[in-house]
Scaffold this motif. Sequence first.
Motif, PDB file in Angstrom:
ATOM      1  N   ARG A   1      53.452   2.159 -34.915  1.00  0.00           N
ATOM      2  CA  ARG A   1      53.236   1.678 -33.552  1.00  0.00           C
ATOM      3  C   ARG A   1      52.037   0.737 -33.570  1.00  0.00           C
ATOM      4  NH1 ARG A   1      48.598   3.868 -32.007  1.00  0.00           N
ATOM      5  NH2 ARG A   1      48.039   5.980 -32.680  1.00  0.00           N
TER       6      ARG A   1
ATOM      7  N   ASP B   1      61.961  10.370 -32.671  1.00  0.00           N
ATOM      8  CA  ASP B   1      60.785  10.966 -32.044  1.00  0.00           C
ATOM      9  C   ASP B   1      60.789  10.602 -30.564  1.00  0.00           C
ATOM     10  OD1 ASP B   1      58.087  11.804 -31.455  1.00  0.00           O
ATOM     11  OD2 ASP B   1      57.414   9.748 -31.829  1.00  0.00           O
TER      12      ASP B   1
ATOM     13  N   THR C   1      61.034   5.775 -32.487  1.00  0.00           N
ATOM     14  CA  THR C   1      60.452   6.523 -31.368  1.00  0.00           C
ATOM     15  C   THR C   1      60.984   5.981 -30.056  1.00  0.00           C
ATOM     16  OG1 THR C   1      58.401   7.079 -32.530  1.00  0.00           O
ATOM     17  CG2 THR C   1      58.310   7.020 -30.120  1.00  0.00           C
TER      18      THR C   1
ATOM     19  N   ASP D   1      47.149  15.126 -28.002  1.00  0.00           N
ATOM     20  CA  ASP D   1      48.144  16.131 -28.360  1.00  0.00           C
ATOM     21  C   ASP D   1      48.954  16.581 -27.151  1.00  0.00           C
ATOM     22  OD1 ASP D   1      47.389  16.140 -31.047  1.00  0.00           O
ATOM     23  OD2 ASP D   1      45.826  17.643 -30.700  1.00  0.00           O
TER      24      ASP D   1
ATOM     25  N   ALA E   1      58.492  10.488 -27.652  1.00  0.00           N
ATOM     26  CA  ALA E   1      57.086  10.567 -27.277  1.00  0.00           C
ATOM     27  C   ALA E   1      56.964  10.702 -25.757  1.00  0.00           C
ATOM     28  CB  ALA E   1      56.338   9.328 -27.763  1.00  0.00           C
TER      29      ALA E   1
ATOM     30  N   SER F   1      51.413  10.806 -26.287  1.00  0.00           N
ATOM     31  CA  SER F   1      51.539  11.842 -27.306  1.00  0.00           C
ATOM     32  C   SER F   1      52.852  11.637 -28.045  1.00  0.00           C
ATOM     33  CB  SER F   1      51.513  13.232 -26.662  1.00  0.00           C
ATOM     34  OG  SER F   1      51.759  14.241 -27.621  1.00  0.00           O
ATOM     35  N   GLY F   2      52.795  11.502 -29.374  1.00  0.00           N
ATOM     36  CA  GLY F   2      54.007  11.317 -30.168  1.00  0.00           C
ATOM     37  C   GLY F   2      53.648  11.156 -31.629  1.00  0.00           C
ATOM     38  N   THR F   3      54.654  11.251 -32.506  1.00  0.00           N
ATOM     39  CA  THR F   3      54.398  11.134 -33.948  1.00  0.00           C
ATOM     40  C   THR F   3      54.622   9.723 -34.473  1.00  0.00           C
ATOM     41  OG1 THR F   3      56.673  11.799 -34.488  1.00  0.00           O
ATOM     42  CG2 THR F   3      55.019  13.553 -34.301  1.00  0.00           C
ATOM     43  N   PHE F   4      55.463   8.918 -33.858  1.00  0.00           N
ATOM     44  CA  PHE F   4      55.715   7.517 -34.221  1.00  0.00           C
ATOM     45  C   PHE F   4      55.962   7.365 -35.731  1.00  0.00           C
ATOM     46  CE2 PHE F   4      53.420   7.479 -30.247  1.00  0.00           C
ATOM     47  CZ  PHE F   4      54.145   6.570 -29.492  1.00  0.00           C
ATOM     48  N   PRO F   5      57.066   7.925 -36.218  1.00  0.00           N
ATOM     49  CA  PRO F   5      57.314   7.942 -37.664  1.00  0.00           C
ATOM     50  C   PRO F   5      57.515   6.564 -38.284  1.00  0.00           C
ATOM     51  CG  PRO F   5      59.267   8.659 -36.453  1.00  0.00           C
ATOM     52  CD  PRO F   5      58.145   8.593 -35.466  1.00  0.00           C
TER      53      PRO F   5
ATOM     54  N   ALA G   1      64.217   6.217 -38.865  1.00  0.00           N
ATOM     55  CA  ALA G   1      63.155   6.651 -37.962  1.00  0.00           C
ATOM     56  C   ALA G   1      62.870   5.672 -36.822  1.00  0.00           C
ATOM     57  CB  ALA G   1      61.872   6.887 -38.755  1.00  0.00           C
TER      58      ALA G   1
END
Length: 459
Positions: free
Chosen positions: A263, A212, A174, A275, A214, A256-260, A172
């Motif tokens: 961060r 991801d 980003t 969002d 972002a 906006s992002g999920t940053f799996p 994972a």
Amino acid sequence: MTQRLARGLDGLPAGSAPVRIVHLGVGNFHRAHQAWYTHQAPDAEEWGIAAFTGRRPDQADALGPQDGLYTLITKSAAGDELEVISSIVAVHPATDHEAYLTYLEDPALAVVTLTVTEHGYRRDAVGNLDLTADDVAADVTALRADPRAVVTSAPMKLVAGLLARRAAGATAITILPCDNLPDNGDVARALVLGGAAAVDESLVPWIEQHVDFATSMVDRITPATTDDDRALVEQRLGYADASPVPTEPFSEWVISGTFPNGRPRWEDAGAQIVDDVAPHERRKLWLLNGSHSQLAYVGSARGHETIDAAIADPQCRAWVEQYWDEAERNLGLPGEEVQAYRAALIARYENPRVRHLTAQIAYDGSQKLPVRTLPTLNADRAAGRLPTGCATTLAGWILHLRGIGAPVQDAGAGPAQEAANAGDAADVAGAVLETLQPGLGEDTELVAAVVAQAGAITT
């Protein structure tokens, strides 16, 4: 003898946070913005940045001996505030490709950020990766032969890093673009997937599963560093800083992002995590960046070297307000919000202590104008209106291409510059506009407005 800024001197940070962010394109803006937010985050000690230069190694040469430290000079009407920023813990020239791949192989690496300018994304006319560009084509060939080969274009550097990450078994991550492009996360995704497909089709599903992309909107006026800035740091702090960064008090970052893979807590440093970045993005691109481009071309054509000088010119200010009226009616945001933002922009532009050079902003107009000016122009033309403010920007750009005002620094402007110098300004306007967007040069009413505004600028 004055000491050079370095870690461990007189209370400056002696340690280095572990590298969990890699940044491509280290320059003044990154250091006044993303690096500053990371430095201000409450968990900064967990989030070191390894920064890579663009094609020129200047920042690596300047910051390497300083262990990545530099001074941020925030210039306001009340005076200068100086702060040593410690979030960048390693600085490499772009040619240090093996170091870059090594960082990407580390499972702990969580984020890759970019400030490579609009031109650096190497898009073709329809927004895909330009596989015919010399650097991109060479990079594709090199990576097909050797996944660890040195590459130079930003999209293929991302592909190379992801190839190395997959081979190392890390997952994972980003990718977070921080350039002034609408939907920059989606742009980066499309370019990286296009590059991956050209090199190794099996990388595409791996990217879709583990990466991801972002999106962010960034805003902070950051001029070039001067000798006066260096002298100020030495006088006030007693250190010689080879590369301090001047900036304004205002700063905005919307993400906006999920940053799996995690961060920094950027929101605790003032960033907004949302969002949907799009409304913030349009407001900034059309109002700030769009007027900046107008002032860069029109202001420099009228002899103004800085933004504060240009906005003090009553005619330049009137044209900016006219352009803002056109942009505002197409933004779809509450009028009071837009008016407050416009008032704040005027105050920022008028700050005489932030010497933002019109020549600096004028770079890469062939890449900037399609995202800063053309959305408003196209919306107005579709509604049957003639946007004179947009025409003023385009007129200023044509004068710029003809050698009036700021010098041309634009790798993508070859066809436009050739067209601009093929005859009298009144005769070439349509051909120049055609290079910016197919069909634009056939809009006779618009072309006539651009020609009229070119005359008004130079009167």
